[in-house]
Write an enzyme that holds these catalytic residues in place. Structure first.
Site, PDB file in Angstrom:
ATOM      1  N   ARG A   5       2.720  -9.880   7.092  1.00 26.25           N
ATOM      2  CA  ARG A   5       4.149  -9.798   7.416  1.00 26.25           C
ATOM      3  C   ARG A   5       4.464  -9.127   8.750  1.00 26.25           C
ATOM      4  NH1 ARG A   5       6.823  -9.774   1.741  1.00 26.25           N
ATOM      5  NH2 ARG A   5       6.211 -11.894   1.282  1.00 26.25           N
ATOM      6  N   HIS A  59      -3.695 -14.245  10.102  1.00 23.91           N
ATOM      7  CA  HIS A  59      -2.963 -12.976  10.140  1.00 23.91           C
ATOM      8  C   HIS A  59      -3.812 -11.777  10.558  1.00 23.91           C
ATOM      9  CE1 HIS A  59      -0.012 -15.473   8.353  1.00 23.91           C
ATOM     10  NE2 HIS A  59      -0.474 -15.410   7.120  1.00 23.91           N
ATOM     11  N   ARG A  85      16.527  -1.106  -3.264  1.00 23.14           N
ATOM     12  CA  ARG A  85      15.162  -1.333  -3.741  1.00 23.14           C
ATOM     13  C   ARG A  85      15.179  -1.769  -5.202  1.00 23.14           C
ATOM     14  NH1 ARG A  85      14.102  -1.597   0.648  1.00 23.14           N
ATOM     15  NH2 ARG A  85      12.748  -0.355   1.953  1.00 23.14           N
ATOM     16  N   LYS A 138       1.145   7.707   3.791  1.00 24.17           N
ATOM     17  CA  LYS A 138       0.665   6.327   3.708  1.00 24.17           C
ATOM     18  C   LYS A 138      -0.051   5.898   4.988  1.00 24.17           C
ATOM     19  CE  LYS A 138       4.789   5.162   1.023  1.00 24.17           C
ATOM     20  NZ  LYS A 138       5.992   4.289   0.978  1.00 24.17           N
ATOM     21  N   PRO A 176       0.811  -1.218   0.000  1.00 23.66           N
ATOM     22  CA  PRO A 176       0.000   0.000   0.000  1.00 23.66           C
ATOM     23  C   PRO A 176       0.850   1.276   0.000  1.00 23.66           C
ATOM     24  CG  PRO A 176      -0.748  -1.561   1.666  1.00 23.66           C
ATOM     25  CD  PRO A 176       0.554  -2.055   1.161  1.00 23.66           C
ATOM     26  N   ARG A 186      19.246  19.647  -1.703  1.00 26.80           N
ATOM     27  CA  ARG A 186      19.906  18.384  -1.347  1.00 26.80           C
ATOM     28  C   ARG A 186      20.719  17.889  -2.519  1.00 26.80           C
ATOM     29  NH1 ARG A 186      14.913  18.916   0.467  1.00 26.80           N
ATOM     30  NH2 ARG A 186      14.360  18.260   2.578  1.00 26.80           N
TER      31      ARG A 186
END
Length: 286
Positions: free
Chosen positions: A131, A92, A275, A59, A2, A170
């Site tokens: 998880r 779960h 990633r 999120k 998500p 940055r």
DNA sequence: CTGGCTCCCTGAATGC
DNA sequence: TGCATTCAGGGAGCCA
């Protein structure tokens, strides 16, 4: 997993169903789920709280309660759904909140008034998380959890000018910077790869080398990608299925070996900041 | 300040 | 067939 569009979808689904209901009790089936406060305090505190608003920040799913905020981060595999109580658990299930019927009155032992009405159609709000990475906070001061988040990419503060200042303040690889929730709140691995491809930018490009035009492209691409994700009700992959459709419209994500939808070049998978990263080596030259 | 690495955790994919 | 190993991924925390 998500990201902003998936959490937004969940929020929109839950909002009309949860507004005004009162939480009767909490059952914590895995204590690690509760990030704050202690399980004991969580259970005691949440009982009797009414759900006043349902929304999203980055999120995080946010349930604004009478006196507290319930913040839920789904991380990789978390899911929140309203379920009719049948006494059974699913594998779960980590946290279960018993709710009054829609518009129903609180009937919390010691708090509610009047006899228990067994005809009331109660529901449960279930946090299921394969998880165990997901976390839940119950706090009076949500800034302690959300305070360091960057702006909402679909909000007014997120302008091309702001983004230009931000990337030039940055010196970071573009993809890790976009994934940094303190920079912008809500982008994850999927939408970052998709937005970078749409903007024709390489994920390893150093942020303060972006031209004005490239920043504008990136800004537009981030918004367009997130909006398409929301329009399609998010992406349904891994174990989280929300009826979303965006996974069928990925440009590059999880499409290594397949042709780029723009130029036909074979999409490549590389690793950036630990990633998995998917690019078109022709459209996104470093 | 920046990037690299580890950890958390489970199930799917892969290896033998 | 069956067992063991590897890997993915969001974010915190640690180290260089």
């Amino acid at each position: 997993m998500p990201e902003l569009p998936e959490v937004e979808t969940i929020s929109r689904i839950l909002r009309p169903k949860l507004m005004g209901r009162t939480i009767l009790s909490a059952q914590v089936r895995w204590s690690g789920t509760i990030a704050f406060p202690s399980v004991r305090t969580f259970r005691r505190t949440i009982a009797g709280q009414q759900i006043r608003e349902v929304g999203r920040r980055g999120k995080f799913l946010r349930l604004q309660l009478s006196e507290y905020d319930l913040l839920i981060h789904l991380r990789m595999s978390g899911d929140v759904e309203l379920r009719e109580p049948n006494g059974r658990f699913k594998l779960h299930d980590r946290l279960i909140l018993r709710l009054t019927a829609r518009g129903g009155r609180a009937n919390v032992p010691g708090i509610g008034r009047g006899p228990r009405n067994r005809r009331e159609s109660k529901s449960t709000l279930v946090f299921n998380d394969t998880r165990k990475f997901g976390r839940v906070w119950l706090t009076r001061n949500m800034d302690e959890v959300l305070g360091r988040l960057g702006p909402e990419p679909l909000g007014r503060a997120f302008t091309a000018d702001w983004l230009y200042e931000g990337v030039h303040a940055r010196r970071r690889q573009l993809k890790p910077l976009l994934l940094d929730q303190a920079f912008i709140a809500g982008l994850g691995n999927i939408y970052t790869d998709e937005a970078l491809h749409l903007a024709k930018l390489h994920p390893l490009k150093i942020s303060n080398t972006l031209s004005r035009a490239q920043v504008v492209r990136l800004h537009d691409a981030i918004r367009a990608t997130l909006r398409e994700g929301i329009r399609r009700n998010g992406a349904s992959i891994d174990w989280v299925y929300r009826g979303g459709d965006f996974q069928n419209h990925f440009r590059v994500y999880d499409r290594a070996g397949q042709p780029c939808p723009v130029c036909g070049t074979t999409i490549v998978r590389l690793v950036v900041g630990q990633r998995g990263t998917h690019i078109c080596p022709h459209c996104q030259r470093g």
